[in-house]
Design an enzyme around this catalytic site. Structure first.
Site, short mmCIF file in Angstrom:
data_model
loop_
_atom_site.label_atom_id
_atom_site.label_comp_id
_atom_site.label_asym_id
_atom_site.label_seq_id
_atom_site.Cartn_x
_atom_site.Cartn_y
_atom_site.Cartn_z
N ASP A 57 -2.35 -9.46 -68.74
CA ASP A 57 -2.76 -8.21 -68.30
C ASP A 57 -2.29 -6.99 -69.23
O ASP A 57 -1.34 -7.03 -70.15
CB ASP A 57 -1.83 -8.16 -66.99
N HIS A 95 3.67 -7.09 -60.52
CA HIS A 95 4.84 -6.15 -60.66
C HIS A 95 5.49 -6.29 -59.46
O HIS A 95 6.51 -5.50 -59.36
CB HIS A 95 4.21 -4.77 -60.55
N HIS A 97 -0.73 -4.50 -68.65
CA HIS A 97 0.51 -3.82 -68.36
C HIS A 97 1.75 -5.08 -68.49
O HIS A 97 1.44 -6.19 -68.02
CB HIS A 97 0.54 -3.45 -66.80
N ASP A 105 -7.63 -6.13 -67.45
CA ASP A 105 -7.57 -4.53 -67.51
C ASP A 105 -7.40 -4.36 -69.13
O ASP A 105 -7.34 -3.35 -69.84
CB ASP A 105 -6.66 -3.66 -66.76
#
Ligand SMILES: [Zn+2]
Length: 368
Positions: free
Chosen positions: A170, A134, A172, A252
């Site tokens: 991931d 990110h 996200h 995650d």
């Protein structure tokens, strides 16, 4: 397929406390992976490479000088002025200032540069402390200060790659990496992530700019994930004629993670990574998010087991189980800790029906 031995990239920097109290990343992850691997006898000195921090000059190949300076200053003084907090998103709950922040964040970038250099020589390289997907050129975001996957990709490009494929598993959306290369036709990004979850981007694919996104509904199961790997991920490697791969393997997306609602088994992820490393291309395998210390540790330890060709025990050695029992996590109650997280490495697979929402994601991909 590459016959060179794989490498594991790490550093003792990650044994130092980081992020401070009440932060989801204030859990033992990387130290636990290394400790578990030593207990299993899976990591010898020849396979381990110590990373070095990226220099400021290297950081500036992606990050802005003003941002790097602001981080250095905050790190040195232990203070973040309100305008700096506002502008660079550092010193917030999400991206806190903590002692050793600059060294740790630079180390992660240095590790991802080294990973790509070694991968280019024919090794599969595992750098589980990488995956800060990110991070932005001029600000921190989503627990990420810099963006180390960007540097693996830049290193491949510098070494002459003409088509780097970045694949992000991931939970996200890999927004920072996607945005970094949206205008670079040598880089394609593909992210599988939970739909309608932070950062709420990655809702569509834009093949014309090399951007592919597969936002998946909650509770994706192993069969659905395998379907997407088969129909979308693997074909894309050939479709873009990739000559190097960077994989972001945040943990995650596993069942049991407290910050997301994907329900994959670690076996499904290992199988997908096996199929990608099996392409014989220079490949960097990074970590990423992951907020359940038990599922993270088992996933990444097992990832190295697969990459380095180990045979998996049915039950973990007693020493390893005792070690896992000692881990702590504020986000998970003691009675929610599954006994299998303490005694085994491989999850029981989570097969299930393939929902129409998953099938409808398969567009833009060859053969579909
Ligand atoms: Zn994540």
């Amino acid at each position: 397929m590459s016959s060179a031995a794989p490498f594991y990239i790490g550093s003792d920097v990650y044994r130092k406390p980081a992020f401070g109290p009440n932060h989801p990343l204030n859990i033992v992850r990387h130290a636990a992976v290394l400790d578990l691997l030593h207990m299993l006898g899976w990591l010898d000195e020849n396979s381990f490479r110590e990373s070095q921090p990226a220099t400021v000059e290297q950081l500036l190949e992606f990050h802005s000088r003003a941002y790097v300076r602001a981080l250095q200053y905050a790190n040195a003084t232990g203070k973040v002025e309100p305008d700096v907090r506002e502008r660079y998103q550092v010193g917030t709950f999400e991206n806190p200032l903590f002692p050793g922040l600059f060294e740790r964040a630079s180390m992660t970038v240095g590790g991802s540069i080294l990973s790509a250099e070694l991968a280019q020589k024919g090794h599969v390289v595992f750098h589980p402390t990488g995956g800060t997907h990110h991070g932005r050129a001029d600000r921190a975001s989503g627990f990420c200060y810099f963006n180390d996957p960007v540097f693996s990709i830049l290193t491949f490009l510098k070494e002459g790659s003409r088509s780097v494929l970045y694949i992000d598993f991931d939970a996200h959306h890999g927004d920072g990496v996607e945005d970094a290369f949206v205008d670079d036709e040598r880089v394609t990004t593909l992210s599988i992530h939970e739909a309608r979850r932070w950062p709420f981007s990655g809702t569509h694919s834009h093949p014309e700019t090399g951007v592919y996104n597969l936002p998946v509904p909650r509770k994706i199961n192993d069969s659905e994930f395998e379907f997407l790997v088969e129909e979308c991920v693997l074909p894309l490697v050939g479709q873009v004629e990739a000559d190097a791969l960077v994989l972001c393997c945040g943990a995650d997306c596993l069942a049991g993670d407290p910050l997301s609602k994907m329900e994959l088994s670690n076996v499904a992820l290992w199988d997908a990574v096996d199929r990608l490393t099996g392409k014989g291309l220079p490949t960097v395998v990074l970590g990423g998010g992951g907020y359940n210390p038990w599922t993270v540790t088992r996933y990444w330890a097992g990832m190295w087991g697969r990459i380095s060709g180990q045979s998996f025990p049915e039950k973990l050695p007693a020493e390893a189980s005792e070690y896992l029992r000692e881990l702590e996590c504020d986000l998970i109650d003691e009675d929610e800790v599954d006994e299998a997280w303490l005694t085994t490495l491989a999850d029981t697979p989570y097969p299930g029906p393939i929902r129409d929402e998953i099938r409808s994601l398969v567009g833009h991909f060859e053969g579909s």
